[in-house]
Motif scaffolding. Structure first.
Motif, PDB file in Angstrom:
ATOM      1  N   LEU A  84       0.838  -1.204   0.000  1.00  0.00           N
ATOM      2  CA  LEU A  84       0.000   0.000   0.000  1.00  0.00           C
ATOM      3  C   LEU A  84       0.869   1.249   0.000  1.00  0.00           C
ATOM      4  N   GLN A  85       1.951   1.235   0.771  1.00  0.00           N
ATOM      5  CA  GLN A  85       2.859   2.379   0.783  1.00  0.00           C
ATOM      6  C   GLN A  85       3.514   2.569  -0.580  1.00  0.00           C
ATOM      7  N   ASP A  86       3.923   1.476  -1.208  1.00  0.00           N
ATOM      8  CA  ASP A  86       4.523   1.563  -2.548  1.00  0.00           C
ATOM      9  C   ASP A  86       3.574   2.232  -3.534  1.00  0.00           C
ATOM     10  N   LEU A  87       2.282   1.939  -3.374  1.00  0.00           N
ATOM     11  CA  LEU A  87       1.269   2.452  -4.301  1.00  0.00           C
ATOM     12  C   LEU A  87       0.697   3.785  -3.847  1.00  0.00           C
ATOM     13  N   SER A  88       1.323   4.353  -2.798  1.00  0.00           N
ATOM     14  CA  SER A  88       0.890   5.660  -2.243  1.00  0.00           C
ATOM     15  C   SER A  88      -0.566   5.622  -1.795  1.00  0.00           C
ATOM     16  N   LEU A  89      -0.937   4.540  -1.150  1.00  0.00           N
ATOM     17  CA  LEU A  89      -2.307   4.363  -0.676  1.00  0.00           C
ATOM     18  C   LEU A  89      -2.335   4.223   0.840  1.00  0.00           C
ATOM     19  N   ASP A  90      -3.388   4.749   1.442  1.00  0.00           N
ATOM     20  CA  ASP A  90      -3.602   4.565   2.867  1.00  0.00           C
ATOM     21  C   ASP A  90      -4.324   3.246   3.104  1.00  0.00           C
ATOM     22  N   ALA A  91      -4.045   2.637   4.233  1.00  0.00           N
ATOM     23  CA  ALA A  91      -4.763   1.411   4.588  1.00  0.00           C
ATOM     24  C   ALA A  91      -6.216   1.763   4.882  1.00  0.00           C
TER      25      ALA A  91
END
Length: 218
Positions: free
Chosen positions: A91-98
């Motif tokens: 998720l961090q790699d994809l710039s997304l929040d959990a």
């Protein structure tokens, strides 16, 4: 006098617990697979991110099971099978929040812990990783892989097949009553329902046909 071997009706031979679980969850598995295929998770990184969010919610639900002492004594390399950390990195790699989780299904030190139910959930989560090699190939088309964005799809060092077989062998050896066996099946079915519900929440659908096999029929 020649001895005569008794005729055995093979249809009456009880299959392994793993095979019973596969048969009992076939419809739920197929429905989930079809639903996810419609969402085209490998069409774009945005779609794949929604798939990863679905994975996050499911793995968060059962993360406490990987720290359960009873399960740890029955199943090999239990903590090594935990993947929530890899999903969080993806998720961090994809710039997304959990995504927000309203409360995990299982809690650590739960006084109402039910071993058969937990076995059913772990069967589903372990099986989901069995065919992930195919998913990695599709993720690679988006520039994602075991070191970036699709870490949680990576196989075990000893190989996916052996990793799965050592798990199912241990799962099959646990002695249960008939009532407990039914709770294992119910747990596995509940796990598939949970994933399906999370997929509905996270994954946008479209009306185009999609033919990739997203989840292995374990």
């Amino acid at each position: 006098m020649n001895s005569v071997s008794p005729i055995v009706d093979e249809s009456q031979i009880e299959p392994s617990r793993t095979k019973r679980l596969k048969a009992s969850t076939r419809d739920a598995h197929g429905a989930l697979d079809s639903f996810i295929m419609t969402a085209k998770p490998f069409e774009s990184r945005e779609n794949f991110g929604k798939f990863v969010k679905t994975q996050y919610l499911f793995h968060k639900d059962l993360d406490a099971l990987f720290f359960n002492a009873t399960l740890d004594g029955l199943l090999p390399d239990l903590k090594g099978r935990r993947r929530i950390g890899l999903i969080e990195q993806d998720l961090q790699d994809l710039s997304l929040d959990a995504p927000e989780n309203q409360g995990a299904r299982f809690q650590q030190d739960d006084q109402n812990f039910d071993l058969p139910e937990a076995m059913g959930w772990l069967y589903v989560v372990e099986g989901s990783n069995l065919g992930a090699a195919f998913l990695l190939k599709d993720a690679a088309k988006l520039g994602l892989g075991e070191e970036f964005g699709a870490r949680h799809l990576a196989g075990a060092p000893e190989g996916r097949g052996l990793h799965w077989r050592t798990f199912t062998a241990a799962l099959d050896e646990i002695e249960l009553t008939e009532e407990e066996e039914r709770r294992v099946v119910s747990g596995a079915q509940d796990a598939f329902v949970a994933v399906h519900n999370y997929a509905r929440q996270m994954m946008a659908l479209n009306c185009f046909d999609h033919h990739e096999n997203i989840l292995p029929n374990v």
